[in-house]
Design an enzyme around this catalytic site. Structure first.
Site, short mmCIF file in Angstrom:
data_model
loop_
_atom_site.label_atom_id
_atom_site.label_comp_id
_atom_site.label_asym_id
_atom_site.label_seq_id
_atom_site.Cartn_x
_atom_site.Cartn_y
_atom_site.Cartn_z
N ARG A 21 0.81 -1.23 0.00
CA ARG A 21 0.00 0.00 0.00
C ARG A 21 0.84 1.29 0.00
O ARG A 21 0.32 2.38 -0.19
CB ARG A 21 -0.97 -0.02 1.17
CG ARG A 21 -2.16 -0.94 0.89
CD ARG A 21 -3.31 -0.63 1.79
NE ARG A 21 -3.12 -1.19 3.13
CZ ARG A 21 -3.57 -0.63 4.23
NH1 ARG A 21 -4.22 0.51 4.19
NH2 ARG A 21 -3.39 -1.22 5.41
N GLN A 81 13.71 -14.00 5.57
CA GLN A 81 12.49 -14.76 5.36
C GLN A 81 12.21 -14.74 3.85
O GLN A 81 11.76 -13.72 3.32
CB GLN A 81 11.32 -14.13 6.13
CG GLN A 81 10.06 -14.98 6.06
CD GLN A 81 8.81 -14.25 6.55
OE1 GLN A 81 8.75 -13.03 6.55
NE2 GLN A 81 7.83 -15.02 6.97
C1 UD1 Z 1 -0.74 -8.40 12.84
C2 UD1 Z 1 -1.31 -9.36 13.88
C3 UD1 Z 1 -2.62 -8.78 14.41
C4 UD1 Z 1 -2.39 -7.41 14.98
C5 UD1 Z 1 -1.72 -6.50 13.94
C6 UD1 Z 1 -1.31 -5.22 14.60
C7 UD1 Z 1 -0.63 -11.59 13.19
C8 UD1 Z 1 -1.06 -12.85 12.57
N1 UD1 Z 1 -1.55 -10.62 13.27
O1 UD1 Z 1 -1.60 -8.40 11.74
O2 UD1 Z 1 -3.13 -9.61 15.42
O3 UD1 Z 1 -3.60 -6.84 15.40
O4 UD1 Z 1 -0.55 -7.11 13.41
O5 UD1 Z 1 -0.80 -4.33 13.65
O6 UD1 Z 1 0.51 -11.47 13.60
N2 UD1 Z 1 5.85 -9.70 8.59
C9 UD1 Z 1 6.96 -10.42 8.22
N3 UD1 Z 1 6.79 -11.60 7.57
C10 UD1 Z 1 5.57 -12.12 7.29
C11 UD1 Z 1 4.42 -11.37 7.69
C12 UD1 Z 1 4.61 -10.18 8.34
O7 UD1 Z 1 8.09 -9.99 8.46
O8 UD1 Z 1 5.51 -13.20 6.71
C13 UD1 Z 1 6.04 -8.42 9.29
C14 UD1 Z 1 5.51 -7.23 8.50
O9 UD1 Z 1 6.54 -6.68 7.70
C15 UD1 Z 1 5.07 -6.30 9.62
C16 UD1 Z 1 4.65 -7.24 10.74
O10 UD1 Z 1 5.29 -8.46 10.48
O11 UD1 Z 1 6.13 -5.48 10.08
C17 UD1 Z 1 3.14 -7.42 10.84
O12 UD1 Z 1 2.64 -7.95 9.65
P1 UD1 Z 1 1.25 -7.50 9.05
O13 UD1 Z 1 1.06 -8.18 7.76
O14 UD1 Z 1 1.14 -6.03 9.06
O15 UD1 Z 1 0.25 -8.13 10.11
P2 UD1 Z 1 -1.26 -7.75 10.31
O16 UD1 Z 1 -2.08 -8.48 9.33
O17 UD1 Z 1 -1.40 -6.28 10.38
#
Ligand code: UD1
Ligand code: MG
Length: 454
Positions: A21, A81
Site C-alpha cells: 500500500r 524470510q
Molecule cells: C498483525 C497481527 C494482528 C495485529 C496487527 C497489529 C498476526 C497474525 N496478526 O496483523 O493480530 O492486530 O498485526 O498491527 O501477527 N511480517 C513479516 N513476515 C511475514 C508477515 C509479516 O516480516 O511473513 C512483518 C511485517 O513486515 C510487519 C509485521 O510483520 O512489520 C506485521 O505484519 P502484518 O502483515 O502487518 O500483520 P497484520 O495483518 O497487520
C-alpha cells in the site's frame, strides 16, 4: 516469582513485508519518519531493554534493509524470510540467530514506530506474572486488528479479524503484535503453529492459544492506541509524521525550549535541545543534532549531524551539515554553509560563506564570501585556520592549506600556500590607478552611442 529485569533479552524486529500500500520501490520499513527509517525506530525503542542480541527479519528488499540496519550497528543480525508466510514464520527464521540463547525474546514490528520505552519496561515487569506477555490496546475503531479473547478476565487466545466470528469482531481489545516470552518456549510454540486459517499464513498470534492449552499463562499489558500505530500507506506515514512533530513540539516547550513558531519547526527522532535554547520559525532538524542550553537558532535554518554549544547563535538562513561542531559563543550568520568543521570558541562566520573540512581557531573571524575550496574533483582536503586569524572577505582558501594564528588574508585573496602565524597574505592582482582614464573612457563610449543614433 523472579524479577525479569536481569534476564538477558533478544530483540526481534519483523520487517519482511513488502508494504504494497506504500506504492513504492523502497521497502516499507525504509521509509523515513522524523528523519529516520521506520525499522530504526523499532530498534531504538527496543534498546531501552538493553538487548544482548538483536535480529531484524528481512525479506522484501532485504539487501537495502540490511544495509540500513548494519549502518545503525553492524552487530545487529539479519535473518532472511524468503517467502512471506506469516508472522510466526518470520520469528521462526530467527532460530539460528537465537541458537543457545536462553533469555527472553521481545518481538516488535518494523512498521510500528511509536512504542514507548515505558510500555516495554511494563511488559518486561509483567513477565514475572506470565509466561507470555502481549501488548494490547482498546481501539476506537478495531478495524482489521487481531482481537484478544478473554475468559474469566484471562487472556485465552487471539483471533485474527479474517477468522473472527461476528461476536468476536465486536471485541474492541486488540493485539498490537508486540510480545515478550522466554526464547525456547516461544520457538517451541511457534513450531506447532499451523496455517489452516483464512489467510493461509502462520500466525504468531496462535502461540497464545497454544500456550494456554499447555497450561502456561498469558497476560496483556495495555497501552494507548496511538502507540501501536502501524504505517501501511503514504497517508498514514504523513499522519504519523504530524503526530510525532506535534508531540515533540509540546515536549520541547515542556523542556524549557522557546519555539517561536512551533508549528513550523521540524524535529528528527533523536534531536536534543537544551533548556532556554531559542528556536526561530521555519527551522528543520535532520538526524543527529544537539543544541545546548541557551543557544539560539534563528529563522530558516537547516541542521543535521551537528552540535551547537551554549551561547552560540546560528542563522537566520544557515545550513549546518554533518560533522559541524560549534563551540561556545560562536556565530554563524545568514547564507553560511558549514560541513565537517569545528569552530572553536567565539569564532565567527557571519555572511555568505562555505566552510567545509576545516578547523577554525578560537575567536577567528571569517569574512563575507569566504570559501574553503575543499574538493579538487577527486578528494577532499582540510583547511586549518588559527586562533584569532582574520580572513578577509571573499578569500578562497585552496585546501589543503593552513592559515596561522593571528594571521590575516587580504580581501579577494586566493590562498593556496600556508600563511605563517601573524603574517598578512595578499594573493590578488595589485591595483593600478590610471589618472583620468575613467572620464575619457566614458566620453568615448557616449560618443560611440551618439554616432549609432541611440
Ligand atoms: C498483525 C497481527 C494482528 C495485529 C496487527 C497489529 C498476526 C497474525 N496478526 O496483523 O493480530 O492486530 O498485526 O498491527 O501477527 N511480517 C513479516 N513476515 C511475514 C508477515 C509479516 O516480516 O511473513 C512483518 C511485517 O513486515 C510487519 C509485521 O510483520 O512489520 C506485521 O505484519 P502484518 O502483515 O502487518 O500483520 P497484520 O495483518 O497487520
Ligand atoms: Mg499490519
Amino acid at each position: 516469582m523472579t524479577s525479569h529485569s536481569s534476564t538477558p533479552l533478544a530483540l526481534i524486529v519483523l520487517a519482511a513485508g513488502q508494504g504494497t500500500r506504500m506504492n513504492s520501490d523502497l521497502p516499507k520499513v525504509l521509509h523515513r519518519l522524523a528523519g529516520v527509517e521506520l525499522v530504526l525506530h523499532a530498534l531504538r525503542a527496543g534498546a531501552v531493554l538493553d538487548p544482548a542480541l538483536r535480529v531484524v527479519v528481512a525479506g522484501h528488499g532485504a539487501e537495502a534493509v540490511s544495509a540500513v540496519v548494519q549502518a545503525e550497528d553492524p552487530d545487529i543480525a539479519i535473518a532472511i524470510q524468503p517467502e512471506r508466510r506469516g508472522t510466526a514464520d518470520a520469528v521462526a527464521r530467527c532460530a539460528d540467530a537465537l541458537e543457545g540463547f536462553a533469555g527472553d525474546v521481545l518481538v516488535l514490528y518494523g512498521d510500528t514506530p511509536f512504542v514507548r520505552p515505558e510500555t516495554l519496561e511494563a511488559m518486561r515487569a509483567a513477565r514475572s506474572q506470565h509466561d507470555i506477555v502481549l501488548l494490547g490496546f482498546r481501539a476506537a475503531d478495531p478495524g482489521r486488528y487481531g482481537r484478544l479473547v478473554l475468559r474469566d478476565g484471562r487472556l485465552e487466545r487471539i483471533v485474527e479479524f479474517k477468522d473472527a466470528t461476528e461476536a468476536e469482531r465486536a471485541i474492541d481489545l486488540c493485539n498490537s503484535g508486540v510480545l515478550i516470552a522466554d526464547a525456547p518456549t516461544l520457538l517451541r510454540l511457534i513450531s506447532r503453529v499451523g496455517c489452516d486459517n483464512a489467510a493461509g499464513e502462520f500466525y504468531l498470534t496462535d502461540v497464545i492459544g497454544l500456550a494456554r492449552r499447555d497450561g502456561l499463562s498469558a497476560g496483556a499489558v495495555f497501552c494507548e492506541e496511538a502507540e501501536t500505530l502501524g504505517i501501511n500507506s503514504r497517508a498514514e506515514l504523513a499522519a504519523a509524521e504530524a503526530a510525532f512533530q506535534a508531540r515533540r513540539r509540546a515536549e520541547a516547550a515542556e523542556d524549557g525550549v522557546t519555539l517561536v513558531g512551533p508549528e513550523t519547526v521540524f524535529f528528527a527522532q533523536d534531536t536534543h535541545i537544551g533548556r532556554d535554547a531559542v528556536v526561530g520559525p521555519h527551522v528543520v532538524f535532520g538526524p543527529g543534532v544537539t543544541v545546548e542550553t541557551g543557544a539560539e537558532i534563528l529563522a530558516f535554518c537547516h541542521l543535521e549531524g551537528c552540535h551547537v554549544s551554549r551561547g552560540a547563535r546560528v542563522g537566520p538562513f544557515a545550513r549546518l551539515r554533518p560533522g559541524t561542531e560549534l563551540a561556545e559563543d560562536t556565530r554563524v550568520g545568514n547564507f553560511v554553509e558549514i560541513k565537517n568543521a569545528i569552530l572553536d570558541e567565539g569564532a565567527k562566520v557571519n555572511h555568505l560563506s562555505y566552510i567545509g573540512d576545516a578547523h577554525v581557531g578560537e575567536a577567528a573571524n571569517i569574512g563575507a564570501g569566504t570559501v574553503t575550496c575543499n574538493y579538487d574533483g577527486v578528494s577532499k582536503h582540510r583547511t586549518e585556520i588559527g586562533a584569532r586569524a582574520f580572513i578577509g572577505s571573499d578569500t578562497m582558501l585552496v585546501a589543503p592549506v593552513r592559515v596561522g594564528a593571528e594571521a590575516m588574508t587580504g580581501s579577494g585573496s586566493v590562498i593556496s600556500q600556508d600563511v605563517p602565524d601573524g603574517a598578512l597574505a595578499l594573493a590578488r592582482a595589485p591595483q593600478v590607478n590610471r589618472a583620468g582614464l575613467a572620464r575619457r573612457l566614458m566620453e568615448r563610449l557616449r560618443a560611440a552611442r551618439a554616432k549609432r543614433g541611440r
